[in-house]
Design a protein around this motif. Structure first.
Motif, PDB file in Angstrom:
ATOM      1  N   MET A 242      59.202  63.474  33.813  1.00 50.33           N
ATOM      2  CA  MET A 242      59.224  62.233  34.588  1.00 50.33           C
ATOM      3  C   MET A 242      58.786  61.001  33.800  1.00 50.33           C
ATOM      4  O   MET A 242      59.199  59.887  34.124  1.00 50.33           O
ATOM      5  N   ARG A 243      57.950  61.164  32.793  1.00 51.53           N
ATOM      6  CA  ARG A 243      57.439  59.988  32.068  1.00 51.53           C
ATOM      7  C   ARG A 243      58.554  59.106  31.517  1.00 51.53           C
ATOM      8  O   ARG A 243      58.474  57.870  31.636  1.00 51.53           O
ATOM      9  N   PRO A 244      59.593  59.663  30.900  1.00 50.82           N
ATOM     10  CA  PRO A 244      60.652  58.772  30.391  1.00 50.82           C
ATOM     11  C   PRO A 244      61.490  58.118  31.485  1.00 50.82           C
ATOM     12  O   PRO A 244      62.262  57.207  31.196  1.00 50.82           O
ATOM     13  N   ARG A 245      61.333  58.552  32.728  1.00 47.31           N
ATOM     14  CA  ARG A 245      62.166  58.031  33.807  1.00 47.31           C
ATOM     15  C   ARG A 245      61.518  56.884  34.564  1.00 47.31           C
ATOM     16  O   ARG A 245      62.130  56.341  35.487  1.00 47.31           O
ATOM     17  N   VAL A 246      60.303  56.521  34.238  1.00 48.61           N
ATOM     18  CA  VAL A 246      59.641  55.399  34.907  1.00 48.61           C
ATOM     19  C   VAL A 246      59.522  54.239  33.929  1.00 48.61           C
ATOM     20  O   VAL A 246      59.531  54.417  32.706  1.00 48.61           O
ATOM     21  N   GLY A 247      59.424  53.025  34.474  1.00 46.79           N
ATOM     22  CA  GLY A 247      59.134  51.848  33.670  1.00 46.79           C
ATOM     23  C   GLY A 247      57.669  51.490  33.821  1.00 46.79           C
ATOM     24  O   GLY A 247      56.962  52.042  34.674  1.00 46.79           O
ATOM     25  N   ARG A 248      57.232  50.559  33.009  1.00 48.86           N
ATOM     26  CA  ARG A 248      55.828  50.134  33.074  1.00 48.86           C
ATOM     27  C   ARG A 248      55.733  48.633  32.848  1.00 48.86           C
ATOM     28  O   ARG A 248      56.504  48.074  32.057  1.00 48.86           O
ATOM     29  N   VAL A 249      54.793  48.018  33.549  1.00 49.06           N
ATOM     30  CA  VAL A 249      54.518  46.601  33.347  1.00 49.06           C
ATOM     31  C   VAL A 249      53.050  46.445  32.979  1.00 49.06           C
ATOM     32  O   VAL A 249      52.199  47.238  33.394  1.00 49.06           O
ATOM     33  N   ARG A 250      52.782  45.422  32.200  1.00 49.23           N
ATOM     34  CA  ARG A 250      51.414  45.084  31.823  1.00 49.23           C
ATOM     35  C   ARG A 250      51.164  43.648  32.250  1.00 49.23           C
ATOM     36  O   ARG A 250      51.839  42.729  31.791  1.00 49.23           O
ATOM     37  N   LEU A 251      50.204  43.457  33.158  1.00 51.16           N
ATOM     38  CA  LEU A 251      49.925  42.142  33.715  1.00 51.16           C
ATOM     39  C   LEU A 251      48.951  41.390  32.817  1.00 51.16           C
ATOM     40  O   LEU A 251      47.864  41.884  32.513  1.00 51.16           O
TER      41      LEU A 251
ATOM     42  N   GLN B  48      42.122  44.703  39.900  1.00 52.82           N
ATOM     43  CA  GLN B  48      41.873  44.055  38.620  1.00 52.82           C
ATOM     44  C   GLN B  48      41.627  45.071  37.510  1.00 52.82           C
ATOM     45  O   GLN B  48      41.889  44.806  36.334  1.00 52.82           O
ATOM     46  N   ALA B  49      41.138  46.251  37.860  1.00 53.95           N
ATOM     47  CA  ALA B  49      40.834  47.261  36.848  1.00 53.95           C
ATOM     48  C   ALA B  49      42.059  47.692  36.066  1.00 53.95           C
ATOM     49  O   ALA B  49      41.928  48.151  34.919  1.00 53.95           O
ATOM     50  N   VAL B  50      43.251  47.563  36.634  1.00 53.32           N
ATOM     51  CA  VAL B  50      44.456  48.005  35.931  1.00 53.32           C
ATOM     52  C   VAL B  50      45.283  46.845  35.404  1.00 53.32           C
ATOM     53  O   VAL B  50      46.414  47.053  34.939  1.00 53.32           O
ATOM     54  N   TRP B  51      44.760  45.623  35.481  1.00 52.76           N
ATOM     55  CA  TRP B  51      45.425  44.531  34.794  1.00 52.76           C
ATOM     56  C   TRP B  51      45.314  44.771  33.290  1.00 52.76           C
ATOM     57  O   TRP B  51      44.365  45.374  32.803  1.00 52.76           O
ATOM     58  N   SER B  52      46.266  44.314  32.562  1.00 45.02           N
ATOM     59  CA  SER B  52      46.290  44.409  31.091  1.00 45.02           C
ATOM     60  C   SER B  52      46.438  45.843  30.588  1.00 45.02           C
ATOM     61  O   SER B  52      46.218  46.093  29.398  1.00 45.02           O
ATOM     62  N   VAL B  53      46.789  46.780  31.463  1.00 46.23           N
ATOM     63  CA  VAL B  53      47.113  48.145  31.029  1.00 46.23           C
ATOM     64  C   VAL B  53      48.465  48.515  31.624  1.00 46.23           C
ATOM     65  O   VAL B  53      48.953  47.873  32.554  1.00 46.23           O
ATOM     66  N   ASP B  54      49.079  49.561  31.097  1.00 45.12           N
ATOM     67  CA  ASP B  54      50.405  49.966  31.566  1.00 45.12           C
ATOM     68  C   ASP B  54      50.343  50.435  33.014  1.00 45.12           C
ATOM     69  O   ASP B  54      49.550  51.315  33.360  1.00 45.12           O
ATOM     70  N   TYR B  55      51.197  49.838  33.833  1.00 42.65           N
ATOM     71  CA  TYR B  55      51.248  50.162  35.263  1.00 42.65           C
ATOM     72  C   TYR B  55      52.646  50.693  35.564  1.00 42.65           C
ATOM     73  O   TYR B  55      53.648  49.983  35.380  1.00 42.65           O
ATOM     74  N   PRO B  56      52.786  51.965  36.011  1.00 41.18           N
ATOM     75  CA  PRO B  56      54.117  52.545  36.224  1.00 41.18           C
ATOM     76  C   PRO B  56      54.832  51.932  37.418  1.00 41.18           C
ATOM     77  O   PRO B  56      54.220  51.667  38.462  1.00 41.18           O
ATOM     78  N   VAL B  57      56.130  51.722  37.256  1.00 42.53           N
ATOM     79  CA  VAL B  57      56.965  51.165  38.319  1.00 42.53           C
ATOM     80  C   VAL B  57      58.303  51.887  38.317  1.00 42.53           C
ATOM     81  O   VAL B  57      58.698  52.509  37.319  1.00 42.53           O
ATOM     82  N   VAL B  58      59.006  51.787  39.443  1.00 40.13           N
ATOM     83  CA  VAL B  58      60.371  52.301  39.507  1.00 40.13           C
ATOM     84  C   VAL B  58      61.255  51.372  38.682  1.00 40.13           C
ATOM     85  O   VAL B  58      61.172  50.155  38.819  1.00 40.13           O
ATOM     86  N   PRO B  59      62.061  51.903  37.788  1.00 41.98           N
ATOM     87  CA  PRO B  59      62.922  51.031  36.980  1.00 41.98           C
ATOM     88  C   PRO B  59      63.813  50.148  37.846  1.00 41.98           C
ATOM     89  O   PRO B  59      64.289  50.560  38.897  1.00 41.98           O
ATOM     90  N   GLY B  60      64.024  48.932  37.385  1.00 42.64           N
ATOM     91  CA  GLY B  60      64.831  47.974  38.125  1.00 42.64           C
ATOM     92  C   GLY B  60      64.141  46.630  38.194  1.00 42.64           C
ATOM     93  O   GLY B  60      63.319  46.287  37.341  1.00 42.64           O
ATOM     94  N   ARG B  61      64.470  45.872  39.222  1.00 38.26           N
ATOM     95  CA  ARG B  61      63.904  44.542  39.396  1.00 38.26           C
ATOM     96  C   ARG B  61      62.480  44.671  39.907  1.00 38.26           C
ATOM     97  O   ARG B  61      62.222  45.289  40.941  1.00 38.26           O
ATOM     98  N   VAL B  62      61.538  44.068  39.196  1.00 34.98           N
ATOM     99  CA  VAL B  62      60.127  44.137  39.554  1.00 34.98           C
ATOM    100  C   VAL B  62      59.641  42.729  39.882  1.00 34.98           C
ATOM    101  O   VAL B  62      59.882  41.785  39.124  1.00 34.98           O
ATOM    102  N   ARG B  63      58.961  42.597  40.994  1.00 35.46           N
ATOM    103  CA  ARG B  63      58.438  41.306  41.449  1.00 35.46           C
ATOM    104  C   ARG B  63      56.915  41.330  41.412  1.00 35.46           C
ATOM    105  O   ARG B  63      56.288  42.289  41.839  1.00 35.46           O
ATOM    106  N   VAL B  64      56.348  40.247  40.895  1.00 36.39           N
ATOM    107  CA  VAL B  64      54.901  40.093  40.818  1.00 36.39           C
ATOM    108  C   VAL B  64      54.510  38.845  41.611  1.00 36.39           C
ATOM    109  O   VAL B  64      55.098  37.773  41.419  1.00 36.39           O
ATOM    110  N   ASP B  65      53.543  39.000  42.502  1.00 35.93           N
ATOM    111  CA  ASP B  65      53.040  37.900  43.312  1.00 35.93           C
ATOM    112  C   ASP B  65      51.526  37.822  43.160  1.00 35.93           C
ATOM    113  O   ASP B  65      50.845  38.853  43.146  1.00 35.93           O
ATOM    114  N   ALA B  66      51.019  36.606  43.050  1.00 37.40           N
ATOM    115  CA  ALA B  66      49.574  36.387  42.958  1.00 37.40           C
ATOM    116  C   ALA B  66      49.196  35.228  43.873  1.00 37.40           C
ATOM    117  O   ALA B  66      49.866  34.197  43.891  1.00 37.40           O
TER     118      ALA B  66
END
Length: 236
Positions: free
Chosen positions: A121-130, A151-169
């Motif tokens: 599964m690892r190669p099938r997910v994407g990751r974002v780093r905030l 906040q603890a996971v900001w600046s580290v790899d965060y797994p996401v479903v591949p595709g369009r990713v939206r970030v809101d703050a």
């Protein structure tokens, strides 16, 4: 397939040892039997549902393995790609729990199977780093695809479903930031969150203070009437 049957047979054997402890364990065993029957019929959705319910009654690495295997199988079907995250999470969790419990029955087999699913599964997910720019305010809410990210996971790899990713703050005082990016499977993308600068006190007062209402202009009073001196001259 053999890996799926092995995961369910392990869970059923382990559950049998606890069946005498109460009615919830009997329900749990029945749920696992239904999961086994659904898997044999190729109904991975039903098998996953029954395994999730059994996990809520009592969480064990063996049931975590079932969830990981069934989510992996279902994630290959149309409109079920989001299950890649559940499969990866369940596999890594069951491997970690099995590694920490040396008394676990069939521990080595569970470890191997959970690690196998995780590797798939690892190669099938994407990751974002905030990368959050600007002062971090207490109570600031940052979300990735609608899920709050601590906040603890900001600046580290965060797994996401591949595709369009939206970030809101959103900051506690109402300042907002929004961005979107395309994240592909197996890649990591850094997304920068720029918090707008708070307005100064004077500027905030000017924008928030209501406009002063002009007072109506009063017309000047009429002049007093002029006095007549005709009577005085007549008297003279």
């Amino acid at each position: 397939s053999k890996p799926f049957a092995l995961g369910l047979s392990i869970a059923l054997r382990v559950t049998a040892a606890y069946a005498q402890t109460g009615p919830e364990e009997l329900v749990r065993r029945e749920l696992l039997n239904e999961a086994d029957a659904a898997r044999n019929a190729g109904d991975h959705a039903r098998a996953l549902d029954r395994a999730r319910r059994a996990m809520q009654i009592r969480a064990t690495p063996s049931v975590g393995l079932i969830i990981a295997q069934e989510a992996e199988a279902l994630s290959t079907q149309p409109d079920h790609g989001h299950l890649v995250l559940e499969a990866l999470s369940a596999a890594e969790n069951c491997a970690a729990q099995a590694r920490l419990d040396p008394t676990l029955r069939n521990r080595e087999v569970i470890l191997v199977r959970c690690r196998e699913v995780a590797e798939h599964m690892r190669p099938r997910v994407g990751r974002v780093r905030l990368s959050v720019q600007g002062p971090t305010l207490p109570g600031m809410n940052v979300q990735v695809n609608g899920s709050a990210v601590p906040q603890a996971v900001w600046s580290v790899d965060y797994p996401v479903v591949p595709g369009r990713v939206r970030v809101d703050a959103v900051t506690p005082d109402g300042r907002e930031f929004h961005t979107e990016a395309e994240v592909s499977a197996g890649s990591t993308q850094t997304l920068t969150v720029v918090i707008p600068v708070a307005p100064t006190v004077g500027a905030r007062a000017e924008t928030t203070a209501p406009p002063r209402r002009a007072l109506p202009v009063q017309p000047p009073p009429p002049p007093p009437p002029r006095q007549s001196h005709v009577g005085a001259w007549a008297l003279v």
